[in-house]
Enzyme design. Structure first.
Site, PDB file in Angstrom:
ATOM      1  N   GLU A 315       0.793  -1.233   0.000  1.00 54.28           N
ATOM      2  CA  GLU A 315       0.000   0.000   0.000  1.00 54.28           C
ATOM      3  C   GLU A 315       0.828   1.288   0.000  1.00 54.28           C
ATOM      4  O   GLU A 315       0.542   2.213   0.750  1.00 54.28           O
ATOM      5  CB  GLU A 315      -0.950  -0.001   1.209  1.00 54.28           C
ATOM      6  CG  GLU A 315      -1.951  -1.138   1.157  1.00 54.28           C
ATOM      7  CD  GLU A 315      -2.955  -1.084   2.303  1.00 54.28           C
ATOM      8  OE1 GLU A 315      -4.161  -1.131   2.011  1.00 54.28           O
ATOM      9  OE2 GLU A 315      -2.551  -1.024   3.469  1.00 54.28           O
ATOM     10  N   ASN A 316       1.813   1.319  -0.844  1.00 56.75           N
ATOM     11  CA  ASN A 316       2.535   2.577  -1.038  1.00 56.75           C
ATOM     12  C   ASN A 316       1.711   3.407  -2.013  1.00 56.75           C
ATOM     13  O   ASN A 316       1.571   3.047  -3.174  1.00 56.75           O
ATOM     14  CB  ASN A 316       3.925   2.235  -1.608  1.00 56.75           C
ATOM     15  CG  ASN A 316       4.619   3.443  -2.200  1.00 56.75           C
ATOM     16  OD1 ASN A 316       4.242   4.578  -1.947  1.00 56.75           O
ATOM     17  ND2 ASN A 316       5.648   3.166  -2.993  1.00 56.75           N
TER      18      ASN A 316
END
Ligand code: ACM
Length: 677
Positions: A315-316
């Protein structure tokens, strides 16, 4: 003997053995089991002998086994004489060689219980330790004595990687809680403790090299290196690997509180209170970043002997990267076309650092990039497809999609989620790359007080999915055994039952909690992320409301449903009567709960739920009587009942009634064949 008589006898015998073995409360269920006749009676003359070459970790496990047996049987075994030489032993343990707590080690065992004799043999002590856990689960009693039923078990794990992840960041999880969870894992033959140690909401390990990480990034709640070593030794003694996770480049705010130079945007950073995905992201283009990680991972590689190091990678959101002109120029100059490619560049550099320290890199789905070597392991959280895709491309993987126990799903959903289902399209080689799975306890909605009741007992069913043959998948039988194993798990020290009771006493502001217990045992917290829908939770929420004592599988509802399923199959009157007792209990509880809650501001929010439960129970009782007598409803009658119960299906105080779906199904079963208008 006539052939038909013989066949009949064989049939009767197999039905008897089946019925008996089904009454065993083993979890995970062994790969092969043959039920015998008779019992091994346990008395103070029990003598245990050990032969072979076990690692020294076996002795404390055996001592704990004897202590647990002693507690349960109330027999005061004489410590000096229980452990004996092999010639006089009534229980003989044979261990071929010393085991190593690492992926793929032999954990198999063979257990034979006969009248007067037990033989437990294994290649390594890890197998024998599993065998001891099996024995503890088999312990039974009658009015005169305690015993192990005679049987023969040949057992080994289906998957080598059977893990539990605990997020100790979003809420700090105290050391003692971690330790007793490790004991509970051992009780159900799990072997990887994945410790999620860095997040936006906290950096939880003491770093001597970069002390501002824990000093400024943890609000004072972190594990010292001495404590970490203590946990590793504790787990190792129980045959469990401890794999740390340092989640980068995203989910990394806490790192930047002390070391803002790691970020991709200048500024000052604060430990995050809210939950979700946030912008702060490590700068992968800065040479200093890698100098930092060289030192950091060297320190952590020495602290954690486990060969796998989890680097997160999930989840960057790329926001800081997109906005940073220096990063954009770097990408252009180096032909890096997307943030995903930039993250692969970052991972490639990290990989070199980890390899230098003798570690194998593992990370969430997002680290998958075909430019990275096949030695990295993909931890799949987004879906089975991504796991299969990586297996096809030659990467090993571990499955967590479907094992998110933070999402309050029923246990059956996790239980039926097979890393390698029967219809898997993977070939044999690809299948061998699926190492196993991990239950994931994310900590947005748990505290040290409630976490055990969120992890257990559901994780025992996941442990079975990962250990037992794929064909072991009877959901009702799983729930029946789980109810029994749940109670045994308490002996490992987990506080899933005790703390829930204490939380209920606090809510009731007194010792008398029965009406709350009746309600709480029949309701469930909202599933998925729905609890977040009613308010924006932060790390400061106490998580001490009624919804926090509701369980993902409402225990009384599960028992009620088991009775119904049994009644459906066998028309057993006892099961029918028990169902009716539950329905009476729920409808009668309405007044009792009102008396307890109407003048208690902490409980009042659950009053409408109690009213709905009572009304639904009344409707269900009528329908059950009808079902029992075979009377059907017309389409109009069916509609009227549906309308009546639909209004009882509204969430109340982040909880819902599992009985609703049951009743709706029953309404469907009771409809006659005429067409709906
Ligand atoms: C994850 O749930 N973001 C790994």
């Amino acid at each position: 003997m006539k052939r038909t008589t013989l066949l009949l006898l064989i049939l009767v015998f197999s039905i008897c053995s089946l019925t008996k073995s089904q009454q065993l409360n083993l979890m995970p269920w062994p790969s092969e089991l043959k039920v015998g006749e008779g019992q091994f009676v346990i008395n103070k003359n029990l003598r245990i002998g050990v032969d072979g070459n076990p690692d020294k970790r076996f002795h404390p496990n055996l001592v704990r086994f004897i202590q647990q047996l002693s507690k349960r049987t109330t027999i005061p075994f004489d410590r000096d004489s229980v452990l004996t030489s092999s010639s006089t032993a009534s229980m003989m343990i044979k261990i071929n060689r010393s085991g190593i707590v690492k992926l793929g080690e032999d954990e198999s065992y063979i257990l034979k219980v006969e009248t007067g004799k037990i033989t437990l043999s294994s290649e390594t002590e890890l197998g024998a330790m599993h065998g001891l856990q099996t024995l503890l689960q088999m312990l039974d009693r009658n009015k005169d004595f305690f015993y192990f039923p005679c049987l023969e078990i040949i057992d080994k794990p289906r998957f080598a990687w059977r893990g539990l992840m605990i997020d100790a960041c979003r809420h700090f999880i105290p050391l003692e809680v971690i330790k007793h969870n490790i004991d509970a894992m051992a009780a159900v033959k799990m072997n990887v403790f994945h410790w999620h140690l860095s997040e936006d909401q906290g950096f939880r390990v003491e770093s001597k090299v970069f002390p501002k990480l824990h000093q400024l990034g943890s609000n004072g709640e972190y594990y010292t290196q001495i404590q970490i070593k203590e946990v590793i030794a504790y787990a190792n003694e129980r045959g469990i690997r401890v794999m740390p996770e340092f989640d980068i480049p995203g989910h990394a705010t806490a790192w930047m509180v002390g070391y803002p130079e790691l970020a991709s945007a200048a500024g000052t950073y604060k430990v995050e209170k809210f939950f979700g995905v946030f912008d702060p992201t490590i700068d992968p283009t800065n040479k200093e970043t890698y100098k930092f990680f060289e030192k950091f991972f060297k320190e952590m590689a020495q602290l954690f002997p486990e060969e796998y190091m989890h680097i997160g990678g999930d989840e960057n959101n790329g926001v800081q990267w997109d906005k940073n002109t220096k990063i954009q120029e770097f990408m252009k100059k180096n032909g890096i076309k997307s943030n995903h490619e930039l993250q692969a560049y970052f991972n490639g550099n990290l990989l070199k650092i980890l390899q230098k320290n003798g570690k194998i890199m593992i990370g969430w789905d997002e680290i998958f990039q075909p430019t990275l070597p096949k030695t990295i392991v993909i931890h799949s959280w987004r879906g089975r497809e991504s796991m299969e895709e990586s297996a096809r491309k030659g990467y090993q993987s571990v499955l967590s999609n479907g094992y998110y126990i933070d999402l309050f799903h029923n246990c059956s959903e996790h239980y039926l989620n097979d890393p390698l289902p029967a219809d898997s399209k993977l070939n044999t080689e690809e299948k061998s790359r699926i190492l196993g799975g991990e239950a994931t306890m994310w900590a947005e909605l748990v505290t040290g007080e409630s976490v055990d009741s969120r992890i257990w007992p559901r994780t025992a069913a996941i442990a079975e999915r990962l250990w037992s043959p794929a064909t072991v998948k009877d959901v009702d039988d799983m729930y029946r055994r789980l109810d029994a194993v749940n109670l045994l798990l308490e002996e490992t020290g987990i506080q899933h039952i005790k703390n829930r009771e204490a939380m209920m006493r606090r809510l009731c502001n007194g010792y008398y909690i029965e009406p709350l217990r009746v309600l709480a045992d029949a309701v469930e917290p909202l599933e998925g992320y729905d609890r977040h829908g009613s308010q924006r939770y932060t790390t400061e929420f106490p998580l001490s409301r009624v919804a926090d004592v509701a369980l993902s599988d409402a225990p009384d509802f599960v028992r009620f449903r088991l009775c119904f399923n049994d009644y459906l199959k066998t028309k057993n009157r006892d099961s029918y009567s028990k169902m009716m007792e539950y329905l009476d209990k729920w409808s009668n509880n309405q007044q009792e709960f009102y008396a307890l809650a109407s003048n208690n501001v902490a409980l009042k929010e659950a009053l409408p739920l109690s009213d709905n439960l009572a009304e639904l129970a009344n409707v269900t009782r009528k329908l059950m009587i009808q079902f029992n007598s075979g009377i059907k409803n017309s389409a109009a009658e069916t509609n009227a009942i549906r309308i009546q119960i639909e209004k009882l299906n509204k969430p109340v105080a982040e909880m819902e009634l599992p009985l609703f779906k049951f009743t709706l199904d029953l309404v469907g079963k009771l409809r006659n064949g005429e067409k709906e208008e």
